[in-house]
Design a protein around this motif. Structure first.
Motif, short mmCIF file in Angstrom:
data_model
loop_
_atom_site.label_atom_id
_atom_site.label_comp_id
_atom_site.label_asym_id
_atom_site.label_seq_id
_atom_site.Cartn_x
_atom_site.Cartn_y
_atom_site.Cartn_z
N CYS A 3 1.18 -1.16 -0.13
CA CYS A 3 -0.46 -0.08 -0.34
C CYS A 3 0.97 1.64 0.05
CB CYS A 3 -1.02 0.09 1.25
SG CYS A 3 -2.74 -0.94 0.83
N LYS A 4 2.17 1.13 -0.13
CA LYS A 4 3.01 2.24 -0.16
C LYS A 4 3.40 2.92 -1.43
CE LYS A 4 7.54 3.59 0.51
NZ LYS A 4 9.16 3.69 1.69
N PRO A 5 2.26 4.16 -1.91
CA PRO A 5 1.94 4.10 -2.77
C PRO A 5 3.79 5.43 -3.79
CG PRO A 5 1.67 5.96 -1.39
CD PRO A 5 2.07 4.88 -0.50
N ASN A 6 3.28 4.67 -5.03
CA ASN A 6 4.84 5.49 -5.84
C ASN A 6 4.31 6.93 -6.33
OD1 ASN A 6 6.19 3.13 -5.67
ND2 ASN A 6 4.83 2.27 -7.38
N VAL A 7 5.31 8.12 -6.50
CA VAL A 7 4.60 8.89 -6.94
C VAL A 7 5.56 9.25 -7.69
CG1 VAL A 7 4.02 11.55 -5.61
CG2 VAL A 7 3.38 9.58 -4.44
N LEU A 8 5.38 10.34 -8.71
CA LEU A 8 5.94 10.46 -9.54
C LEU A 8 5.88 12.68 -9.68
CD1 LEU A 8 7.46 10.65 -12.06
CD2 LEU A 8 6.02 10.47 -13.61
N VAL A 9 7.14 13.54 -9.54
CA VAL A 9 6.69 14.48 -9.48
C VAL A 9 7.63 15.02 -10.96
CG1 VAL A 9 7.44 16.19 -8.37
CG2 VAL A 9 7.15 15.30 -6.61
N LEU A 10 7.17 14.95 -11.39
CA LEU A 10 6.90 15.62 -12.79
C LEU A 10 7.04 17.24 -13.17
CD1 LEU A 10 7.92 14.39 -15.66
CD2 LEU A 10 4.82 14.76 -16.10
#
Length: 199
Positions: A3-10
């Protein structure tokens, strides 16, 4: 599934937009998300590129479609270009039609950030024009509202639409840093809830 989310800062850009991206990434990490910071490839002609501070972002990897597939949530940023996102970000996002066809980003949360030199120079319109992309992908737009007091400050960047920097000041101020981190936390929080429900 974790449940650890992957977040992309683009993002696209070289100035304070880079510092905003880094502060947003700190917020993702504080909310226990896995974060990637990625920049889009420069598309301006070579004669213009020679005037850009490219050294400021040389250590940040260029974004790929695999980064977009990896992410459970997105936070996208660009300095304003006449009230709109910069062409470099638009060019990269145009390539994601390959993901649109397969609904890769459907239902995933997204937030936005920008910087403009003046109070009325495009903070809100740039975020709004970036958000039209998300509608077509069926993404969940995550605004900030006025949840934290720093967003009510009128002498800084930032607002209910997303994190911003008022570029008449060279450095981010503490309000802008706080708002940027809050954006990272907020998108991560929403991404986690969605990911956990699907686990």
């Amino acid at each position: 599934m974790s449940c650890k989310p992957n977040v992309l800062v683009l993002f696209y850009g070289y100035g304070s937009i880079v510092e905003l991206a880094k502060e947003i990434a700190k917020g993702v990490e504080e909310e226990n998300g896995e974060v990637r910071i990625r920049r889009v490839r420069e598309t301006l002609p070579a004669e213009m590129q020679s005037r850009l501070p490219l050294d400021k972002v040389k250590e940040i990897p260029e974004a790929t479609l695999d980064d977009m597939k990896w992410a459970d949530g997105y936070i996208m940023g660009s300095p304003t270009r006449f009230g709109n996102m910069a062409g470099g970000l638009k060019t990269f996002l145009d390539q994601t039609i390959l993901l649109w066809k397969d609904n890769v980003m459907y239902g995933k949360p997204v937030g936005f950030f920008t910087e403009a030199s003046t109070i009325h120079g495009g903070h809100e319109t740039t975020i709004l024009t970036m958000s039209t992309y998300a509608y077509h992908f069926g993404m969940i737009i995550v605004p900030l509202g006025y949840k934290i007091p720093e967003i009510s400050q009128t002498v800084s960047g930032g607002g209910p639409y997303g994190a911003t920097h008022l570029g008449s000041k060279e450095e981010l101020d503490e309000n802008e840093r706080t708002i940027a981190k809050f954006l990272g936390k907020r998108v991560t929080e929403v991404a986690r809830k969605i990911k956990c429900c699907q686990a």
